[in-house]
Scaffold this motif. Sequence first.
Motif, mmCIF file in Angstrom:
data_model
loop_
_atom_site.group_PDB
_atom_site.id
_atom_site.type_symbol
_atom_site.label_atom_id
_atom_site.label_comp_id
_atom_site.label_asym_id
_atom_site.label_seq_id
_atom_site.Cartn_x
_atom_site.Cartn_y
_atom_site.Cartn_z
ATOM 1 N N GLN A 224 -114.762 -17.310 -77.286
ATOM 2 C CA GLN A 224 -115.807 -18.296 -77.571
ATOM 3 C C GLN A 224 -116.777 -18.437 -76.408
ATOM 4 O O GLN A 224 -116.378 -18.581 -75.251
ATOM 5 C CB GLN A 224 -115.185 -19.670 -77.848
ATOM 6 N N HIS A 253 -117.060 -16.216 -81.247
ATOM 7 C CA HIS A 253 -117.773 -17.404 -81.711
ATOM 8 C C HIS A 253 -118.820 -17.795 -80.664
ATOM 9 O O HIS A 253 -118.487 -17.946 -79.480
ATOM 10 C CB HIS A 253 -116.804 -18.564 -81.918
ATOM 11 N N VAL A 255 -121.320 -20.822 -79.876
ATOM 12 C CA VAL A 255 -121.553 -22.214 -80.264
ATOM 13 C C VAL A 255 -122.668 -22.785 -79.406
ATOM 14 O O VAL A 255 -122.538 -22.878 -78.177
ATOM 15 C CB VAL A 255 -120.274 -23.061 -80.069
ATOM 16 N N ILE A 277 -119.410 -15.020 -85.226
ATOM 17 C CA ILE A 277 -119.707 -16.260 -85.943
ATOM 18 C C ILE A 277 -120.582 -17.145 -85.061
ATOM 19 O O ILE A 277 -120.297 -17.342 -83.882
ATOM 20 C CB ILE A 277 -118.406 -17.007 -86.304
ATOM 21 N N GLN A 279 -122.294 -20.971 -84.502
ATOM 22 C CA GLN A 279 -122.151 -22.373 -84.845
ATOM 23 C C GLN A 279 -123.272 -23.164 -84.171
ATOM 24 O O GLN A 279 -123.826 -22.733 -83.153
ATOM 25 C CB GLN A 279 -120.792 -22.910 -84.404
ATOM 26 N N LYS A 280 -123.584 -24.316 -84.726
ATOM 27 C CA LYS A 280 -124.675 -25.137 -84.192
ATOM 28 C C LYS A 280 -124.290 -25.747 -82.843
ATOM 29 O O LYS A 280 -123.130 -25.704 -82.428
ATOM 30 C CB LYS A 280 -125.023 -26.245 -85.183
ATOM 31 N N TYR A 282 -123.655 -28.731 -80.012
ATOM 32 C CA TYR A 282 -122.711 -29.844 -80.102
ATOM 33 C C TYR A 282 -123.033 -30.889 -79.041
ATOM 34 O O TYR A 282 -123.657 -30.606 -78.016
ATOM 35 C CB TYR A 282 -121.277 -29.344 -79.919
ATOM 36 N N ILE A 290 -114.475 -28.575 -79.512
ATOM 37 C CA ILE A 290 -115.143 -27.279 -79.419
ATOM 38 C C ILE A 290 -114.438 -26.363 -78.421
ATOM 39 O O ILE A 290 -114.095 -25.215 -78.733
ATOM 40 C CB ILE A 290 -116.629 -27.446 -79.017
ATOM 41 N N ASN A 293 -111.102 -24.787 -79.480
ATOM 42 C CA ASN A 293 -111.050 -23.903 -80.646
ATOM 43 C C ASN A 293 -111.248 -22.439 -80.269
ATOM 44 O O ASN A 293 -112.117 -21.743 -80.791
ATOM 45 C CB ASN A 293 -112.107 -24.323 -81.679
#
Length: 396
Positions: A224, A253, A255, A277, A279-280, A282, A290, A293
Amino acid sequence: MITKGRLFVVSELFFPEETSTAFVMTKIVNKLAEKYDDIEVVCGMPVYDNNTQKNDNYFLKDSVKVTRIETFAGSKNNLIQRSIRFVSLSFSMFFLLLKKVKRNDTVTIVTNPAPIILLASLLKLLRGMKLVILVHDVFPENTVPAGILKDKKSIVYKVLCTLFNKAYSSADKLIVVGRDMANVMKLKTAKNPNLEIEVIENWSENKLVIPKDNLLSTDKVVFQFAGNLGRVQGLKELLQVIHRSTNKNTEFHFVGEGAVKQEMIEYVSDNNLKNIIFQKGYKRSEQVEILNNTDISIVILSPGMFGLGVPSKTYNILAAGKPILYVGDKDSEVDLLIKDHEIGYSFSTDEKLLQFLDQIKLADKEKFRIMGERSRKLANSIYSEETILQKYQDAI
């Protein structure tokens, strides 16, 4: 013990904003308010958010006076407009300080907006006060990796280097956030060999950010990257390495938001990459979930960023009890941190990174967990909020 004399703290961003600079400076000021009975913050108007609600983790002490300067706002995503804001805000700050500052005062500035570094040097010449610079970014060197200036051989770059080096050298103390940055600043201020340069790292929010069970799928090893998807992170280059990897065990990921996010999305789409992936962005209040994960967290900086910055998110990754995959220059602060404490992996070349990614197995999750336990211990000791803030109070 209360220190006599006034302390002025100068920062573009400050409470109630929640960006990294605002958050860090607010915490530092609250700690310094225990030492100084007369402390005033000079800052800009809120740019990113204006949430005035206090909470137990983020507040401003009532004893701190704040003077907010309203100037040209512009768009934070437009380089020209942001530059105009930086210049106008810096001059407004300078003229305000020129009226208020006296010889026995202390002025502490953070290196945003950049022009205030030059103007603070002039202020010291005129007023003779003590000047402390918190070096979060190194100008103008960081403009090259960011693509603002194209060539270190240009006349503009050389002139800026001369001006900023002289300004940094005029300070009474520089506080830097990494050992690599200390080395860079020693070279920049070589004409003042007696200048004190102190390393004070960023801290982990070890009471707020705690390890939690990873709620994501267990049939992949999840990497991530969480934070600003900006130009100095080398994220597009990272995607190219991921594209070359044939390992089916990994998932990546990303983010957050930032200048290169759309380019990254288009690259993934054009190359039909299934294991990436997005993600928006945060809020700070969401970072516990977050940061937990993932199996391993990514910290990355573009080549040429050696000594020019240390991603503050590194220390909350420690707090979440996660190992770090670092991609960046050898002997940079994060590289040294990982190697000193065996809390992850560090690569300075794409080929070695690719070899690592190709060899990842699901069984490595247990190895990552053990590294993460070491990360958490560091967050609770060397890099705890209490430890680091005490260093700031002692230094300023």
